[in-house]
Design a protein around this motif. Structure first.
Motif, PDB file in Angstrom:
ATOM      1  N   SER A 237       0.828  -1.194   0.000  1.00  0.00           N
ATOM      2  CA  SER A 237       0.000   0.000   0.000  1.00  0.00           C
ATOM      3  C   SER A 237       0.863   1.246   0.000  1.00  0.00           C
ATOM      4  N   THR A 238       0.457   2.246  -0.776  1.00  0.00           N
ATOM      5  CA  THR A 238       1.142   3.532  -0.775  1.00  0.00           C
ATOM      6  C   THR A 238       0.437   4.527   0.143  1.00  0.00           C
ATOM      7  N   ARG A 239      -0.645   4.055   0.811  1.00  0.00           N
ATOM      8  CA  ARG A 239      -1.390   4.941   1.696  1.00  0.00           C
ATOM      9  C   ARG A 239      -1.674   4.226   3.014  1.00  0.00           C
ATOM     10  N   ASP A 240      -1.799   5.007   4.086  1.00  0.00           N
ATOM     11  CA  ASP A 240      -2.102   4.409   5.377  1.00  0.00           C
ATOM     12  C   ASP A 240      -3.604   4.218   5.530  1.00  0.00           C
ATOM     13  N   SER A 241      -4.030   3.784   6.706  1.00  0.00           N
ATOM     14  CA  SER A 241      -5.446   3.498   6.930  1.00  0.00           C
ATOM     15  C   SER A 241      -6.317   4.736   6.795  1.00  0.00           C
ATOM     16  N   ALA A 242      -5.744   5.916   6.973  1.00  0.00           N
ATOM     17  CA  ALA A 242      -6.502   7.159   6.834  1.00  0.00           C
ATOM     18  C   ALA A 242      -6.508   7.677   5.401  1.00  0.00           C
ATOM     19  N   GLY A 243      -5.845   6.961   4.496  1.00  0.00           N
ATOM     20  CA  GLY A 243      -5.823   7.383   3.102  1.00  0.00           C
ATOM     21  C   GLY A 243      -4.722   8.360   2.776  1.00  0.00           C
ATOM     22  N   VAL A 244      -3.832   8.633   3.735  1.00  0.00           N
ATOM     23  CA  VAL A 244      -2.734   9.560   3.509  1.00  0.00           C
ATOM     24  C   VAL A 244      -1.574   8.812   2.861  1.00  0.00           C
ATOM     25  N   GLU A 245      -0.995   9.392   1.821  1.00  0.00           N
ATOM     26  CA  GLU A 245       0.089   8.719   1.109  1.00  0.00           C
ATOM     27  C   GLU A 245       1.308   8.549   2.017  1.00  0.00           C
ATOM     28  N   ILE A 246       1.851   7.334   1.984  1.00  0.00           N
ATOM     29  CA  ILE A 246       3.022   7.016   2.810  1.00  0.00           C
ATOM     30  C   ILE A 246       4.285   7.426   2.067  1.00  0.00           C
ATOM     31  N   ARG A 247       5.074   8.287   2.645  1.00  0.00           N
ATOM     32  CA  ARG A 247       6.280   8.782   1.982  1.00  0.00           C
ATOM     33  C   ARG A 247       7.548   8.080   2.464  1.00  0.00           C
ATOM     34  N   ASP A 248       7.526   7.534   3.675  1.00  0.00           N
ATOM     35  CA  ASP A 248       8.729   6.895   4.221  1.00  0.00           C
ATOM     36  C   ASP A 248       9.935   7.805   4.036  1.00  0.00           C
ATOM     37  N   THR A 249       9.802   9.025   4.554  1.00  0.00           N
ATOM     38  CA  THR A 249      10.812  10.050   4.315  1.00  0.00           C
ATOM     39  C   THR A 249      12.196   9.606   4.743  1.00  0.00           C
ATOM     40  N   GLU A 250      12.295   9.010   5.913  1.00  0.00           N
ATOM     41  CA  GLU A 250      13.612   8.622   6.412  1.00  0.00           C
ATOM     42  C   GLU A 250      14.249   7.558   5.513  1.00  0.00           C
ATOM     43  N   ILE A 641      -1.600  -5.591  -7.968  1.00  0.00           N
ATOM     44  CA  ILE A 641      -2.762  -4.730  -7.819  1.00  0.00           C
ATOM     45  C   ILE A 641      -2.471  -3.323  -8.332  1.00  0.00           C
ATOM     46  N   HIS A 642      -1.182  -2.971  -8.416  1.00  0.00           N
ATOM     47  CA  HIS A 642      -0.805  -1.638  -8.880  1.00  0.00           C
ATOM     48  C   HIS A 642      -0.673  -1.553 -10.406  1.00  0.00           C
ATOM     49  N   VAL A 643      -0.779  -2.699 -11.103  1.00  0.00           N
ATOM     50  CA  VAL A 643      -0.699  -2.669 -12.571  1.00  0.00           C
ATOM     51  C   VAL A 643      -1.984  -2.063 -13.112  1.00  0.00           C
ATOM     52  N   PRO A 644      -1.918  -1.005 -13.917  1.00  0.00           N
ATOM     53  CA  PRO A 644      -3.125  -0.323 -14.403  1.00  0.00           C
ATOM     54  C   PRO A 644      -3.976  -1.228 -15.292  1.00  0.00           C
ATOM     55  N   PRO A 645      -5.276  -0.949 -15.396  1.00  0.00           N
ATOM     56  CA  PRO A 645      -6.165  -1.732 -16.268  1.00  0.00           C
ATOM     57  C   PRO A 645      -5.753  -1.703 -17.731  1.00  0.00           C
ATOM     58  N   THR A 646      -4.927  -0.761 -18.116  1.00  0.00           N
ATOM     59  CA  THR A 646      -4.460  -0.678 -19.498  1.00  0.00           C
ATOM     60  C   THR A 646      -3.856  -1.991 -19.969  1.00  0.00           C
ATOM     61  N   PHE A 647      -3.194  -2.733 -19.057  1.00  0.00           N
ATOM     62  CA  PHE A 647      -2.498  -3.956 -19.448  1.00  0.00           C
ATOM     63  C   PHE A 647      -3.396  -5.194 -19.412  1.00  0.00           C
ATOM     64  N   LYS A 648      -4.582  -5.101 -18.835  1.00  0.00           N
ATOM     65  CA  LYS A 648      -5.610  -6.140 -18.931  1.00  0.00           C
ATOM     66  C   LYS A 648      -5.098  -7.529 -18.524  1.00  0.00           C
ATOM     67  N   LEU A 649      -4.574  -7.630 -17.317  1.00  0.00           N
ATOM     68  CA  LEU A 649      -4.091  -8.914 -16.818  1.00  0.00           C
ATOM     69  C   LEU A 649      -5.273  -9.825 -16.477  1.00  0.00           C
ATOM     70  N   GLN A 650      -5.119 -11.122 -16.744  1.00  0.00           N
ATOM     71  CA  GLN A 650      -6.107 -12.126 -16.370  1.00  0.00           C
ATOM     72  C   GLN A 650      -5.389 -13.319 -15.734  1.00  0.00           C
ATOM     73  N   LEU A 651      -6.098 -14.048 -14.855  1.00  0.00           N
ATOM     74  CA  LEU A 651      -5.517 -15.159 -14.107  1.00  0.00           C
ATOM     75  C   LEU A 651      -6.165 -16.468 -14.523  1.00  0.00           C
TER      76      LEU A 651
END
Length: 711
Positions: A237-250, A641-651
């Motif tokens: 996930s790039t966001r925390d439970s509050a929906g704020v983007e996680i930057r991992d600054t350190e 899950i981060h691959v955009p729908p443009t690539f149309k992956l199927q399983l």
């Protein structure tokens, strides 16, 4: 045109050769030529204009009258400087003052009117402008018609920089971990034959240097299909439970500082090696005796490096080799920073998300048909990508190519999709020219040797093409066939290049075509049963029945068990092989439309069939398909899950197919118009289950029902 040596010409010398071509272009523009046509046998006047110049960065600057590509003002479209190429505004629209054709022509005229060589060099150093003979063409617009080739800029530039220079050379990928995983991943990726394959040992010297075609495949196919597996175990996930983007600054600040030190160390090592090479070159030129053999000798300068003539406004720049900017010796120096052997991963989930933005932008740019909405989206993704790699890896990894890429959408608006004006074909031809034996000719003789060899090969191919176009029983046709077979395995020849290009172009321009090789034979029991059911369902009132069964009513037609089987079929520019007549399964996988609602499914094309039995008036072309079985899982909770729908992956289940007699599913008989695209596949472990991931690779639009962002 091959410019004579023995050294590469500088900008002003190049204009002397360009003058001859411009004289002819002026004549074709002003006077034109009289050519007879069908409607006007007496001829009609045809005028010719130069609509654009497409080349790599150094050639674009030389031909267009711009300063060196290493000049402070390096861009042909605006006035950005080297010192600001990593700032945020470098990747924003209209972030810098644009170059105009009128101003560029004025600066060129001032350079031409300078009274001394020193005055011209001072002008070029100050304004990044020299004289170009193209200024004599009244219609030529320099900022818009001088195009930095997208093949060099995007694939040999951005993709190579990201994967090799950042991830590999700067050891974001550790040699004993991620690089080995990449190599393992490549062994499980299956691509249609026409795409070729990536080197097994990519990221290591044994893997060699990738071509532009291979970087394209890495970014648009292998990247979104398989590389996300490297981020297994990394928080997705790039966001925390509050929906704020996680930057991992350190984490990012620490990594950027580490990368900055590695870049500085590599540049220092490269500078030291460059001085040694220059000293070695001087020693060789001053002495006729060979240099003593040493076990750790510095690398000899390349032919291009020895012959390069730098303009004085280059400010000390060397050969524009992005591979040589950092020393290769550092690749094996793991002890210098100790990170490569550590157990701590250098990966962050944003590394994947940012790389996928580049992959998505390239996929959109490479479409044969692209809308303004898709073009704007691709442009936005490229700009976001460039800004984010500064955040992830620091300003030291930014190169002029990143800024050049922000102008790609402007070039597409002027000239259409990238495939219409990139230089892949010319680069391949240039590679073959360089492979010719020159017998150590120098000083102008090499050009004549090139021409003779090229002309000989071209004439030979012309003769072979004419002979192969004759009837198969003709003696000359059989002779040419034997000659072609005798040299068919000679990869790297002009004949093979012409054949490859002919095949590719032939497929691209074909709506429907079948292999010349076919067999008329009895259908298998499975195929015949499926076809009988199909005909009975499609034509319920005709009374079709098996040839071994009684007719349901008098006069009802029986389906004879004989049909024509083809090796392959070309549909809308894509070639598909019948699995029962081909050794490579991947050439038979296809994405297929299974309903009028647009449902799509992947299947294996077992047979490509023409049914034209005499006892039926309906001529049927179809494919016999084995349908893959859907995997009962999703990509939720995985890096994919981060691959955009443009690539149309199927399983799908691995090596599992639907049983047409026992399981519900689409009909195994499919019309050719419903075969939409070849697919690439990758076997991965998802949620503890071996799963086949597929991705269509067609350049045309394919829409999934309800898929957001379908293109």
């Amino acid at each position: 045109m091959i410019i004579p040596g023995p050294k590469e010409s500088d900008s002003d010398q190049t204009q002397g050769f360009l003058r001859v071509l411009v004289n002819e272009l002026i004549r074709l523009w002003r006077d034109g030529v009289i050519l007879p046509t069908h409607s006007r046998p007496g001829g009609r006047r045809i005028r010719v204009i130069l609509v654009g110049v497409f080349c790599d960065k150094p050639a674009a600057h030389k031909i267009g009258g711009f300063g060196s590509h290493n000049h402070t003002f390096f861009c042909t479209r605006d006035w950005i400087s080297q010192g600001r190429k990593a700032l945020r505004e470098a990747f924003e629209r209209h972030g810098f003052r644009e170059r105009t054709d009128r101003h560029h022509r004025l600066l060129m005229a001032q350079y031409k009117d300078a009274t001394s060589a020193n005055a011209r060099e001072e002008h070029a150093s100050a304004f990044a402008t020299r004289w170009s003979e193209l200024a004599r063409l009244p219609y030529f617009h320099f900022p818009r018609m001088i195009v930095v080739d997208p093949m060099h800029n995007l694939f040999l530039g951005l993709v190579k920089t990201h994967f090799y220079h950042i991830w590999v050379q700067l050891k974001v990928f550790r040699k004993a971990h991620e690089i080995r995983e990449v190599q393992e991943i490549l062994s499980n990726v299956s691509l249609p034959s026409r795409l070729g394959r990536l080197p097994r040992f990519i990221g290591e010297p044994a893997g060699g240097s990738l071509t532009a075609d291979q970087w394209l495949i890495l970014a648009t196919v292998v990247g979104p299909l398989a590389l996300p597996e490297l981020w297994e175990g990394v928080p997705i996930s790039t966001r925390d439970s509050a929906g704020v983007e996680i930057r991992d600054t350190e984490f990012l600040e620490t990594r950027i500082e580490t990368l900055r030190k590695r870049v500085a160390r590599r540049k220092a090592s490269a500078q030291k090696a460059r001085k040694k090479r220059m000293a070695t070159a001087e020693d060789v030129s001053e002495s006729a005796l060979p240099a003593p053999r040493r076990s750790a000798r510095p690398r000899k300068p390349t032919e291009k490096g020895r012959n390069l003539v730098l303009d004085e406004d280059d400010a000390g720049a060397e050969l524009d080799s992005e591979d040589g900017e950092w020393s290769e010796d550092e690749d094996n120096n793991d002890e210098a920073d100790g990170e490569d052997s550590s157990q701590r991963s250098n990966l962050h989930i944003r590394d994947l998300c940012t790389f996928l933005k580049l992959c998505t932008a390239l996929r959109l740019f490479l479409s044969d048909v692209i809308t303004e909405e898709q073009l704007s989206r691709a442009d936005t993704l490229i700009r976001e990508y460039c800004q984010e790699i500064v955040e992830l890896y620091g300003a030291d990894v930014i190169r002029p190519n990143h800024h050049y890429a922000t102008h790609t959408a402007e070039f597409v608006r002027d000239y259409g999709p990238l495939r219409g004006f990139w230089t892949f074909i010319f680069e391949r031809l240039n590679k073959f020219l360089k492979s010719y034996r020159t017998n150590n000719h120098e000083g102008g003789e090499i050009e004549a040797t090139f021409f003779r060899e090229f002309n000989r090969s071209a004439r030979l191919n012309e003769i072979l093409s004419e002979g192969l176009a004759l009837a198969p029983d003709d003696l000359f046709h059989r002779t040419c066939s034997l000659m072609e077979e005798a040299t068919s395995d000679r990869r790297g020849t002009l004949q093979q290049l012409v054949q490859d290009l002919a095949d590719e172009r032939a497929d691209d321009n074909v709506v429907l075509s079948f292999s010349p090789r076919a067999t008329r034979t009895a259908m298998s029991k499975t195929l015949y049963t499926a076809f009988l059911r199909y005909m009975q369902t499609r034509y319920p009132f005709e009374g079709y029945h098996s040839y071994v069964a009684l007719a349901p009513r008098p006069g009802a037609p029986a389906l004879a068990n004989v049909a024509t089987m083809f090796d392959y079929v070309v549909i809308a520019g894509n070639r598909y092989y019948a699995a029962n007549r081909s050794a490579k399964r991947m050439n038979s996988l296809a994405l297929i439309r299974t309903s009028s609602a647009g449902d799509l499914r992947v299947g294996l094309l077992e047979d490509i069939v023409l049914y034209d039995a005499l006892d039926t008036s309906r001529r049927q072309y179809f494919v016999h398909v084995r349908w893959l079985r859907h995997a009962p899982i999703t990509l939720e909770g995985t890096p994919w899950i981060h691959v955009p729908p443009t690539f149309k992956l199927q399983l799908w289940e691995v090596d599992q197919y639907l049983d047409p007699l026992a399981e519900p599913g689409p009909t195994p008989i499919v019309q050719l118009c419903d075969v939409l695209s070849p697919v690439a596949s990758y076997v991965a472990t998802i949620h503890g289950r071996r799963t086949l991931i597929t991705m269509p690779i067609s350049r045309g639009p394919i829409a999934f029902p309800g898929a957001e962002g379908a293109d």
